[in-house]
Write a protein that holds these residues in place. Structure first.
Motif, PDB file in Angstrom:
ATOM      1  N   CYS A 150     -23.667 -13.073  69.373  1.00  0.00           N
ATOM      2  CA  CYS A 150     -22.823 -12.791  70.537  1.00  0.00           C
ATOM      3  C   CYS A 150     -21.677 -11.846  70.191  1.00  0.00           C
ATOM      4  CB  CYS A 150     -22.279 -14.100  71.110  1.00  0.00           C
ATOM      5  SG  CYS A 150     -23.539 -15.092  71.939  1.00  0.00           S
ATOM      6  N   THR A 151     -21.182 -11.951  68.974  1.00  0.00           N
ATOM      7  CA  THR A 151     -20.134 -11.034  68.520  1.00  0.00           C
ATOM      8  C   THR A 151     -20.670  -9.613  68.442  1.00  0.00           C
ATOM      9  OG1 THR A 151     -19.000 -12.783  67.286  1.00  0.00           O
ATOM     10  CG2 THR A 151     -18.555 -10.506  66.623  1.00  0.00           C
ATOM     11  N   TRP A 157     -17.685 -14.279  76.361  1.00  0.00           N
ATOM     12  CA  TRP A 157     -17.398 -15.662  75.967  1.00  0.00           C
ATOM     13  C   TRP A 157     -18.605 -16.255  75.274  1.00  0.00           C
ATOM     14  CZ3 TRP A 157     -15.275 -14.009  80.619  1.00  0.00           C
ATOM     15  CH2 TRP A 157     -13.938 -14.334  80.873  1.00  0.00           C
ATOM     16  N   VAL A 158     -18.365 -17.183  74.375  1.00  0.00           N
ATOM     17  CA  VAL A 158     -19.398 -18.123  73.931  1.00  0.00           C
ATOM     18  C   VAL A 158     -19.011 -19.470  74.539  1.00  0.00           C
ATOM     19  CG1 VAL A 158     -20.124 -16.929  71.848  1.00  0.00           C
ATOM     20  CG2 VAL A 158     -18.146 -18.465  71.737  1.00  0.00           C
ATOM     21  N   LEU A 176     -15.525 -24.583  65.419  1.00  0.00           N
ATOM     22  CA  LEU A 176     -16.586 -23.805  64.764  1.00  0.00           C
ATOM     23  C   LEU A 176     -16.815 -22.482  65.490  1.00  0.00           C
ATOM     24  CD1 LEU A 176     -18.897 -24.219  62.486  1.00  0.00           C
ATOM     25  CD2 LEU A 176     -20.378 -24.625  64.456  1.00  0.00           C
ATOM     26  N   MET A 177     -16.899 -22.543  66.802  1.00  0.00           N
ATOM     27  CA  MET A 177     -17.168 -21.334  67.594  1.00  0.00           C
ATOM     28  C   MET A 177     -15.997 -20.359  67.526  1.00  0.00           C
ATOM     29  SD  MET A 177     -19.036 -23.312  70.738  1.00  0.00           S
ATOM     30  CE  MET A 177     -19.498 -21.932  71.787  1.00  0.00           C
ATOM     31  N   VAL A 185     -14.304 -12.033  71.329  1.00  0.00           N
ATOM     32  CA  VAL A 185     -15.143 -12.983  72.069  1.00  0.00           C
ATOM     33  C   VAL A 185     -14.327 -14.241  72.340  1.00  0.00           C
ATOM     34  CG1 VAL A 185     -17.291 -14.292  72.087  1.00  0.00           C
ATOM     35  CG2 VAL A 185     -17.191 -12.080  70.907  1.00  0.00           C
ATOM     36  N   GLN A 186     -14.214 -14.609  73.610  1.00  0.00           N
ATOM     37  CA  GLN A 186     -13.474 -15.810  73.974  1.00  0.00           C
ATOM     38  C   GLN A 186     -14.385 -17.042  73.908  1.00  0.00           C
ATOM     39  OE1 GLN A 186     -10.703 -15.093  77.446  1.00  0.00           O
ATOM     40  NE2 GLN A 186     -11.840 -13.172  77.537  1.00  0.00           N
ATOM     41  N   VAL A 187     -13.772 -18.209  73.978  1.00  0.00           N
ATOM     42  CA  VAL A 187     -14.523 -19.471  73.896  1.00  0.00           C
ATOM     43  C   VAL A 187     -14.312 -20.271  75.173  1.00  0.00           C
ATOM     44  CG1 VAL A 187     -14.823 -21.638  72.644  1.00  0.00           C
ATOM     45  CG2 VAL A 187     -14.319 -19.529  71.375  1.00  0.00           C
ATOM     46  N   LYS A 188     -15.424 -20.766  75.733  1.00  0.00           N
ATOM     47  CA  LYS A 188     -15.370 -21.612  76.920  1.00  0.00           C
ATOM     48  C   LYS A 188     -15.917 -22.998  76.590  1.00  0.00           C
ATOM     49  CE  LYS A 188     -17.106 -22.229  81.648  1.00  0.00           C
ATOM     50  NZ  LYS A 188     -17.778 -21.625  82.823  1.00  0.00           N
ATOM     51  N   ALA A 189     -15.189 -24.018  77.021  1.00  0.00           N
ATOM     52  CA  ALA A 189     -15.617 -25.406  76.868  1.00  0.00           C
ATOM     53  C   ALA A 189     -16.244 -25.877  78.177  1.00  0.00           C
ATOM     54  CB  ALA A 189     -14.432 -26.299  76.518  1.00  0.00           C
ATOM     55  N   ALA A 190     -17.322 -26.635  78.076  1.00  0.00           N
ATOM     56  CA  ALA A 190     -17.941 -27.210  79.277  1.00  0.00           C
ATOM     57  C   ALA A 190     -18.534 -28.558  78.934  1.00  0.00           C
ATOM     58  CB  ALA A 190     -19.026 -26.284  79.830  1.00  0.00           C
TER      59      ALA A 190
END
Length: 241
Positions: A150-151, A157-158, A176-177, A185-190
């Motif tokens: 993804c990078t 986002w990942v 980790l992400m 690259v941003q990080v999304k929590a779900a």
């Protein structure tokens, strides 16, 4: 004195309207709730996306939807076609699911091409992509490999999960992400972030977005703590995540 403003937290929220049992009236109420609380986006079932984008026009809330949801097993060609249609319907952010089966099989060329197909369509239209890993089914090496892909592909986002797997966002996975995805690259929590304290906790880990169905509860509490007036808005919050 709080170390965050209302918009610091409201603009973390992608209000989820993905539960298949939501009726049209629930979707319409959910869109209005998202506008009232001024969240980042409404992530809605694809069939209602065009209507959602029309309602959100002129607001500061983006229209988003899912690609290859929830299992990621669609062919790459179908995912690409979904992305094209979503953008034509007004989508500004696309939440796509990787092909989990191919990840588990170690077919990284397929996985890369599958993700790239959606990113190419979205970025060509000036829109953004969140890549859903579905971490509950993966080991750390597989998660790290996805972060690297993804990078390289410049995903926006990942994202940890769909919210429909056995597990959602864990702090371990988010760390980790954040560590292995590029700075761009941003990080999304779900999945599993259900109150304001949990939202603030993932924010402290570097998370910039969070899929949520309990938006009113979380942001209502934020407004209370910040000394802001309550927002009168009602919607069915049985919406997923």
């Amino acid at each position: 004195m709080s170390d965050y403003t209302y918009h610091d937290v409201s603009k973390m929220i992608d209000h989820s309207l993905l539960n298949p049992t939501l009726a049209v009236k629930d979707l319409e109420q959910g869109i209005q709730l998202a506008i009232a609380y001024d969240v980042a986006s409404v992530c809605i079932m694809p069939y209602h996306l065009k209507r959602c984008a029309e309602v959100l026009k002129g607001t500061d809330v983006k229209a988003s939807t899912t690609i290859g949801f929830p299992h990621g097993g669609h062919t790459t060609e179908i995912k690409r076609a979904e992305a094209v249609r979503a953008i034509a319907d007004g989508c500004q952010e696309l939440d796509m699911v990787v092909n989990v089966s191919k990840v588990l099989s170690g077919d990284w060329d397929y996985v890369r091409n599958d993700i790239a197909a959606v990113i190419e369509v979205a970025h060509a239209a000036g829109q953004k992509v969140k890549v859903i890993f579905e971490n509950a089914y993966l080991n750390d090496d597989q998660k790290i490999s996805l972060c690297k892909i993804c990078t390289e592909l410049n995903a926006d986002w990942v994202k940890t999960s769909t919210g429909y797997a056995p597990g959602g966002a864990t702090h371990e996975d988010l760390k980790l992400m954040r560590e292995h995805a590029g700075d761009h690259v941003q990080v999304k929590a779900a999945g599993g972030v259900r109150d304001l304290d949990a939202l603030l906790a993932v924010r402290a880990l570097g998370v910039t977005r969070c899929g949520a169905s309990r938006t009113a509860e979380m942001l209502g509490e934020a407004r209370k703590r910040l000394g802001l007036s309550a927002i009168e808005a009602t919607a069915n919050d049985a919406s997923g995540y």
